[in-house]
Design an enzyme around this catalytic site. Sequence first.
Site, PDB file in Angstrom:
ATOM      1  N   TYR A 154       0.843  -1.204   0.000  1.00 20.96           N
ATOM      2  CA  TYR A 154       0.000   0.000   0.000  1.00 20.96           C
ATOM      3  C   TYR A 154       0.881   1.258   0.000  1.00 20.96           C
ATOM      4  O   TYR A 154       0.641   2.197  -0.762  1.00 20.96           O
ATOM      5  CB  TYR A 154      -0.902  -0.048   1.227  1.00 20.96           C
ATOM      6  N   SER A 157       2.430   1.772  -3.343  1.00 24.70           N
ATOM      7  CA  SER A 157       1.447   2.239  -4.343  1.00 24.70           C
ATOM      8  C   SER A 157       1.143   3.719  -4.131  1.00 24.70           C
ATOM      9  O   SER A 157       1.047   4.483  -5.094  1.00 24.70           O
ATOM     10  CB  SER A 157       0.154   1.414  -4.269  1.00 24.70           C
ATOM     11  N   LYS A 158       1.013   4.137  -2.881  1.00 25.84           N
ATOM     12  CA  LYS A 158       0.644   5.536  -2.617  1.00 25.84           C
ATOM     13  C   LYS A 158       1.848   6.470  -2.811  1.00 25.84           C
ATOM     14  O   LYS A 158       1.695   7.602  -3.272  1.00 25.84           O
ATOM     15  CB  LYS A 158       0.061   5.672  -1.209  1.00 25.84           C
TER      16      LYS A 158
HETATM   17  P1  NAP Z   1     -13.535   2.238   0.640  1.00 23.23           P
HETATM   18  O1  NAP Z   1     -14.589   2.673   1.616  1.00 23.23           O
HETATM   19  O2  NAP Z   1     -13.004   0.859   0.694  1.00 23.23           O
HETATM   20  O3  NAP Z   1     -14.067   2.578  -0.840  1.00 23.23           O
HETATM   21  C1  NAP Z   1     -13.277   2.310  -1.963  1.00 23.23           C
HETATM   22  C2  NAP Z   1     -14.173   2.098  -3.161  1.00 23.23           C
HETATM   23  O4  NAP Z   1     -13.332   1.791  -4.287  1.00 23.23           O
HETATM   24  C3  NAP Z   1     -15.109   0.881  -2.969  1.00 23.23           C
HETATM   25  O5  NAP Z   1     -16.413   1.170  -3.397  1.00 23.23           O
HETATM   26  C4  NAP Z   1     -14.457  -0.189  -3.849  1.00 23.23           C
HETATM   27  O6  NAP Z   1     -15.345  -1.153  -4.385  1.00 23.23           O
HETATM   28  C5  NAP Z   1     -13.880   0.670  -4.970  1.00 23.23           C
HETATM   29  N1  NAP Z   1     -12.864  -0.053  -5.720  1.00 23.23           N
HETATM   30  C6  NAP Z   1     -11.945  -0.930  -5.221  1.00 23.23           C
HETATM   31  N2  NAP Z   1     -11.220  -1.456  -6.222  1.00 23.23           N
HETATM   32  C7  NAP Z   1     -11.686  -0.914  -7.372  1.00 23.23           C
HETATM   33  C8  NAP Z   1     -11.355  -1.087  -8.736  1.00 23.23           C
HETATM   34  N3  NAP Z   1     -10.407  -1.947  -9.112  1.00 23.23           N
HETATM   35  N4  NAP Z   1     -12.032  -0.380  -9.669  1.00 23.23           N
HETATM   36  C9  NAP Z   1     -13.021   0.468  -9.306  1.00 23.23           C
HETATM   37  N5  NAP Z   1     -13.391   0.670  -8.028  1.00 23.23           N
HETATM   38  C10 NAP Z   1     -12.734  -0.014  -7.063  1.00 23.23           C
HETATM   39  O7  NAP Z   1     -12.254   3.177   0.748  1.00 23.23           O
HETATM   40  P2  NAP Z   1     -12.077   4.665   1.294  1.00 23.23           P
HETATM   41  O8  NAP Z   1     -11.627   4.584   2.701  1.00 23.23           O
HETATM   42  O9  NAP Z   1     -13.225   5.518   0.905  1.00 23.23           O
HETATM   43  O10 NAP Z   1     -10.776   5.073   0.451  1.00 23.23           O
HETATM   44  C11 NAP Z   1     -10.833   5.816  -0.761  1.00 23.23           C
HETATM   45  C12 NAP Z   1      -9.418   6.182  -1.155  1.00 23.23           C
HETATM   46  O11 NAP Z   1      -8.799   6.916  -0.084  1.00 23.23           O
HETATM   47  C13 NAP Z   1      -8.516   4.976  -1.396  1.00 23.23           C
HETATM   48  O12 NAP Z   1      -7.651   5.225  -2.460  1.00 23.23           O
HETATM   49  C14 NAP Z   1      -7.742   4.852  -0.093  1.00 23.23           C
HETATM   50  O13 NAP Z   1      -6.500   4.228  -0.279  1.00 23.23           O
HETATM   51  C15 NAP Z   1      -7.583   6.311   0.264  1.00 23.23           C
HETATM   52  N6  NAP Z   1      -7.311   6.525   1.684  1.00 23.23           N
HETATM   53  C16 NAP Z   1      -8.209   6.139   2.637  1.00 23.23           C
HETATM   54  C17 NAP Z   1      -7.893   6.352   3.985  1.00 23.23           C
HETATM   55  C18 NAP Z   1      -8.822   5.959   5.099  1.00 23.23           C
HETATM   56  O14 NAP Z   1      -8.412   6.099   6.277  1.00 23.23           O
HETATM   57  N7  NAP Z   1     -10.028   5.504   4.836  1.00 23.23           N
HETATM   58  C19 NAP Z   1      -6.681   6.960   4.330  1.00 23.23           C
HETATM   59  C20 NAP Z   1      -5.798   7.331   3.328  1.00 23.23           C
HETATM   60  C21 NAP Z   1      -6.121   7.117   2.004  1.00 23.23           C
HETATM   61  P3  NAP Z   1     -15.614  -2.538  -3.587  1.00 23.23           P
HETATM   62  O15 NAP Z   1     -16.270  -2.142  -2.326  1.00 23.23           O
HETATM   63  O16 NAP Z   1     -16.501  -3.311  -4.502  1.00 23.23           O
HETATM   64  O17 NAP Z   1     -14.259  -3.157  -3.381  1.00 23.23           O
END
Ligand code: NAP
Length: 246
Positions: A154, A157-158
């Site tokens: 992860y 990637s980031k």
């Molecule tokens: P999340 O709740 O898991 O939502 C991510 C969404 O992306 C889900 O609907 C997922 O679908 C979809 N997805 C996954 N793989 C995909 C693909 N190959 N093609 C199209 N859609 C896809 O995540 P989140 O917490 O909102 O995170 C959003 C972004 O913020 C991510 O890039 C994450 O790394 C970043 N981020 C999050 C945090 C945190 O604390 N939450 C912190 C830093 C960065 P499925 O549910 O069907 O898998």
Amino acid sequence: MNLKNRIVLITGAARGIGLAIAEKMAEAGAMVNIVDLCESDIESALRYLKTRKLSAAGFTANVTDPFSIEKVVKEIIAEHDRIDILVNNAGITRDGLLMKMSAEDWDLVINVNLKGTFTCIQKVIRHMLKQRSGVIINIASVIGLIGNAGQANYAASKGGIIALTKSAAKEFAARNIRVNAIAPGFIETDMTKELPQDIVTNYTQAIPLKRMGKPEDVANLCLFLASDQSSYITGQTIQVDGGLIM
Ligand code: NAP
């Protein structure tokens, strides 16, 4: 912040941070197109937006499949003749210690998070170059800046997304296309919901603002970076982390 009639594509927007971004941008007048993996999740996101008196278009596609992304971009261009804003938000985790990490978990995370971002930029950029305008926002993570034990895939990637952001910003600036990254800290979404309470407590204590972030905290910055208010900002990675890293 005004995004009236701007055409937006947001990946991974059926829930979490992506959905919050979709909501903020639709509230600001943008015509939002959301991409996600699961049709029923997209439908429920669109239903949610409707309860907020907002509308969006939904597309089932996988950022690891260039053909499915190309198809979405073609449909948006056919409908609107342009794409103004791309938000690369789709992301996953497959945590594990480096020593034991499978090559599959390494590849999957790099393919979705980093290569998926590259693919979406590549499919959209041709249109932005022709328009001589555009905004790209990549959702990175503080983990891409500081690393984390158990998250080598992860973090790589980031970190890659941050370097990709700078390169793309340099490549496209002359055509009035801005590229920035957001590095969220610890945000309340499904991605962090599964973490054990003691880890959540430890993280929260380490955050100067003493709370986890909300998806809206990330969406607010995203809205600013998408708007003309940030027209002199490109190539940057901006943290939304309650002061976790400084
Ligand atoms: P999340 O709740 O898991 O939502 C991510 C969404 O992306 C889900 O609907 C997922 O679908 C979809 N997805 C996954 N793989 C995909 C693909 N190959 N093609 C199209 N859609 C896809 O995540 P989140 O917490 O909102 O995170 C959003 C972004 O913020 C991510 O890039 C994450 O790394 C970043 N981020 C999050 C945090 C945190 O604390 N939450 C912190 C830093 C960065 P499925 O549910 O069907 O898998």
